[in-house]
Write an enzyme that holds these catalytic residues in place. Structure first.
Site, PDB file in Angstrom:
ATOM      1  CE  LYS A  53      42.840  47.067  36.832  1.00 22.26           C
ATOM      2  NZ  LYS A  53      43.971  46.138  37.013  1.00 22.26           N
ATOM      3  CG  ASN A  85      44.469  37.884  38.453  1.00 18.88           C
ATOM      4  OD1 ASN A  85      44.475  37.456  37.296  1.00 18.88           O
ATOM      5  ND2 ASN A  85      45.055  37.258  39.440  1.00 18.88           N
ATOM      6  N   PRO A 137      42.237  46.483  43.679  1.00 25.28           N
ATOM      7  CG  PRO A 137      42.208  48.376  45.003  1.00 25.28           C
ATOM      8  CD  PRO A 137      43.100  47.260  44.564  1.00 25.28           C
ATOM      9  CD  GLU A 138      40.117  43.262  39.089  1.00 23.11           C
ATOM     10  OE1 GLU A 138      39.278  43.052  38.191  1.00 23.11           O
ATOM     11  OE2 GLU A 138      40.778  42.342  39.622  1.00 23.11           O
TER      12      GLU A 138
END
Length: 386
Positions: free
Chosen positions: A54, A171, A2-3
């Site tokens: 985050k 990522n 999760p971002e």
């Protein structure tokens, strides 16, 4: 993982699903949850959420006397929130907030891989910079005024994961941002960002009286790297592609269709110096790790049920073309051939023994004497006669 878009959407989900609900009692924690016990209990309280980068903060506010309680969550690799019946909690629900309705429901923090965590208090994690989503201008200034920091000695793909400057980028976002900006992932970060700073100063000198609306228009038409750090996550939020929402299994397919670079067939990949895989197109850049060869992701072809099965030529058919050209036999002919086929092993020896012709009496006596003499010699240790 999760971002910032997923954390933002999780906060929106909590506020929309639990905005009119009243919760009651204490907070239930699983034995394996990576977080402390929550010392909070109230006969009636409400829950609200806010995200930054985050991290996500839950606030428990009593409707009567008592002090509010804040918790700050990090989702790790697979964290999410889910509202479900209290009698049927999902697997890996590590923290549960129970509603006062009948039958009760539970807001659960679910984390299958158990990399997520929570801590008490309302403070965001120290050392994290401004959020790329909710604090864009502060985020941009924080990067451009600190280009002397050693973090920018690294390749731009590694700098983008530094939460001190790029709070919320992970990522998949870095791959999409670099792909759209056409910047090699292993270009030096300071080189990329100093050029961006020079362009911004030149643009200000050329148009000193740009209004905010014109600036936003230029940003949409020709976004630079830092602007993409804001607009690309906003695309995910606008489409509400919740990657880890268990109630919407089709969202992951939609998310994959949105991706242009990350895990996309035809794109190349390398591992950065932190062991994270970087997806890109074209040349990796001058700071690419030595000893690695970029790997390209191949397209996975789906099987067509109506397609004909390709003809397979076996080695036997190549060596014996006549045998390969023989027509197929029916099941009955195969059974008859197997019945008349010579057997192997003990069954074959038994069949040969029963089928052998009977010896005459003198021959049988002579054979028995030879057998006794041979046994006697072996018993005395003598070598058998050749």
């Amino acid at each position: 993982m999760p971002e910032c878009p997923e954390l933002h959407l999780a906060g929106r989900y909590i506020n929309e699903a639990c905005g009119g609900m009243v919760f009651s009692g204490g907070v239930e924690r699983s034995e394996v949850g990576k977080g402390p016990e929550v010392p909070f209990s109230s006969e009636a309280y409400r829950i609200s959420a806010a995200s930054r980068g985050k991290e996500l903060r839950l606030t428990l506010v009593p409707l009567g006397p008592g002090q509010p309680q804040d918790l700050v969550f990090r989702f790790g690799m697979s964290g999410s929130f889910r509202l479900c019946p209290a009698a049927q909690p999902p697997r890996h629900a590590h923290l549960r907030f129970l509603s006062r309705e009948s039958p009760p429901r539970a807001l659960c923090f679910v984390d299958a891989r158990r990399f997520g965590s929570w801590r008490l208090g309302d403070a965001w994690q120290p050392g994290r910079g401004p959020c790329v989503l909710s604090e864009y201008q502060a985020f941009r200034e924080n990067v451009l005024k600190n280009l002397d920091d050693k973090a920018f000695d690294k390749p731009i793909c590694e700098a983008l994961l530094n939460q001190k400057f790029f709070n919320g980028i992970g990522n998949y976002l870095r791959a999409e941002i670099l792909y759209r900006s056409k910047i090699p992932p292993f270009e030096k970060a300071r080189t990329v960002l100093e050029a961006l700073k020079d362009q911004e100063q030149a643009r200000r000198k050329k148009n000193p009286s740009l209004t905010l609306s014109k600036k936003l228009k230029l940003m949409r038409e020709n976004p630079d790297l830092l602007e993409l750090c804001h607009t690309v996550p906003m695309e995910v939020i606008a489409a509400e592609k919740q990657l880890f929402d268990p109630d919407h299994s089709d969202n992951y397919a939609a998310f994959k269709n949105w991706l242009q670079c990350y895990l996309v067939p035809g794109m190349s990949s390398l591992r950065d110096r932190n062991g994270r895989t970087v997806w890109f197109q074209g040349e990796p850049g001058p700071m690419a790790p030595k000893g690695q060869t970029p790997r390209k992701k191949r397209a996975q072809l789906k099987a067509d049920p109506e397609a004909q099965t390709p003809k397979v030529t076996t080695r036997a058919s190549k060596q014996h073309p006549r045998a390969a050209a023989k027509p197929l036999k029916s099941a009955k002919e195969e059974e008859e051939e197997v019945a008349h086929r010579p057997r192997k092993g003990r069954a074959c020896r038994r069949r040969k023994a029963t089928a052998a012709p009977a010896l005459s009496k003198p021959e049988a006596l002579a054979k028995a004497k030879r057998s006794r003499r041979t046994s006697a010699r072996r018993g005395r240790g003598a070598a058998p006669a050749v």
